[in-house]
Design a protein around this motif. Structure first.
Motif, PDB file in Angstrom:
ATOM      1  N   LEU A 225      17.941  -2.959  14.730  1.00 33.16           N
ATOM      2  CA  LEU A 225      19.297  -3.239  14.271  1.00 33.16           C
ATOM      3  C   LEU A 225      20.299  -2.960  15.382  1.00 33.16           C
ATOM      4  N   GLY A 226      21.308  -3.789  15.492  1.00 33.17           N
ATOM      5  CA  GLY A 226      22.361  -3.571  16.476  1.00 33.17           C
ATOM      6  C   GLY A 226      23.694  -4.060  15.945  1.00 33.17           C
ATOM      7  N   ASN A 227      24.770  -3.421  16.385  1.00 29.19           N
ATOM      8  CA  ASN A 227      26.100  -3.818  15.929  1.00 29.19           C
ATOM      9  C   ASN A 227      27.144  -3.423  16.964  1.00 29.19           C
TER      10      ASN A 227
ATOM     11  N   GLN B 172      33.138   0.390  18.209  1.00 28.74           N
ATOM     12  CA  GLN B 172      31.919   1.096  17.836  1.00 28.74           C
ATOM     13  C   GLN B 172      30.686   0.304  18.261  1.00 28.74           C
ATOM     14  N   TYR B 173      29.709   1.050  18.796  1.00 22.56           N
ATOM     15  CA  TYR B 173      28.426   0.474  19.211  1.00 22.56           C
ATOM     16  C   TYR B 173      27.327   1.194  18.443  1.00 22.56           C
ATOM     17  N   TRP B 174      26.470   0.411  17.777  1.00 19.45           N
ATOM     18  CA  TRP B 174      25.387   0.967  16.974  1.00 19.45           C
ATOM     19  C   TRP B 174      24.047   0.391  17.410  1.00 19.45           C
TER      20      TRP B 174
ATOM     21  N   ILE C 251      22.180   5.191  15.209  1.00 17.80           N
ATOM     22  CA  ILE C 251      23.076   6.070  15.949  1.00 17.80           C
ATOM     23  C   ILE C 251      24.023   5.201  16.764  1.00 17.80           C
ATOM     24  N   GLY C 252      25.142   5.798  17.189  1.00 14.76           N
ATOM     25  CA  GLY C 252      26.079   5.015  17.964  1.00 14.76           C
ATOM     26  C   GLY C 252      27.192   5.864  18.523  1.00 14.76           C
TER      27      GLY C 252
ATOM     28  N   ILE D 226      28.389   8.861  16.315  1.00 16.89           N
ATOM     29  CA  ILE D 226      28.336   8.438  14.920  1.00 16.89           C
ATOM     30  C   ILE D 226      26.880   8.151  14.554  1.00 16.89           C
ATOM     31  N   GLY D 227      26.553   8.251  13.286  1.00 17.12           N
ATOM     32  CA  GLY D 227      25.163   8.052  12.883  1.00 17.12           C
ATOM     33  C   GLY D 227      25.033   7.763  11.397  1.00 17.12           C
TER      34      GLY D 227
END
Length: 256
Positions: free
Chosen positions: A114-116, A143-145, A162-163, A174-175
């Motif tokens: 997963l990526g965002n 934000q990068y996840w 996580i990000g 962030i997580g």
């Protein structure tokens, strides 16, 4: 017919039980395979539907039913990249404009990457009291996840991400941890624990406020007409405050 109706209604256990005898007696039967695929593609392990999709295609090659079934199953099993945008505007004229790019990449039957990337723009009118403490009327947060998803069982899924959150207030970790569980045809639940910014206004973001949230959701769906949703969350905010949110909703189908 009963098995097919149950499958389309999301009653997966009931559909599989009703369909078992017909599928066993005639493994090439069009309707039995179509029903099996319809039920299985709604589970956490949607890829289990593919053998039955192929049996449908062999029974009625080139038919609209076979083409639609393949398309719908592929949506649930293929990798995906999507772009999304959203705007919220409340009665205090606080606006949050969000643009995001999401990726959900299939690594194996049970695993997904997963990526965002999301860009948030928080704004509020001058003199409202909600402006950033740094001045002006808006502040950005990028934000990068990155995360993984696993489906250890037909009715279970867990997600870990996580990000980093990058704004004028600084960089923050962030997580997210999430467990989704379908218990049976009548109820399912999910449990979340996540850390993120307190993104409720430009001021809260500019103050660097963070919150840890613990969230539980439950859905009860007895029969074919009623759905009940329950939601409870607790937020522990970095300025010493906390928040509890409880929601309950009930709905009944009245027209189909």
């Amino acid at each position: 017919l009963l098995a097919s109706n149950a499958a389309w209604a999301g009653k997966i256990d009931q559909a599989l039980a009703l369909n078992a005898a017909g599928l066993q007696n005639d493994p090439a039967n069009f309707m039995a395979n179509y029903t099996q695929a319809t039920a299985l593609r709604q589970t956490a392990q949607a890829y289990r539907a593919w053998p039955y999709v192929q049996a449908v295609e062999q029974a009625k090659p080139g038919s609209k039913d076979a083409i639609d079934l393949r398309r719908i199953t592929r949506v649930r099993t293929a990798s995906e990249v999507s772009v999304n945008w959203g705007l919220t505007d409340d009665s205090d004229d606080i606006q949050v404009n969000r643009f995001g790019l999401d990726a959900n990449i299939r690594l194996a039957d049970h695993w997904r990457l997963l990526g965002n990337i999301s860009q948030y723009d928080y704004s509020a009118p001058f003199g409202s009291g909600y402006e950033p403490i740094s001045g002006g009327t808006s502040i950005d947060d990028t934000q990068y996840w990155i995360g993984i998803s696993n489906t250890p069982a037909q009715d279970s899924q867990w997600i870990a991400s996580i990000g980093t959150s990058d704004s004028d207030a600084g960089n923050e970790f962030i997580g997210l941890l999430r467990w989704n569980q379908r218990v049976n045809d009548d109820w399912s639940f999910s449990l979340d624990a996540d850390r993120n910014r307190l993104g409720i206004s430009p001021r809260s973001v500019s103050l660097g406020l963070m919150r840890n949230q613990y969230l539980g959701q439950i859905r009860i769906n007895p029969g074919f007409n009623w759905v009940f949703d329950g939601y409870a969350s607790f937020q522990d905010i970095s300025d010493g405050n906390n928040s509890i949110d409880l929601q309950v909703a009930g709905r009944r189908a009245v027209l189909r």
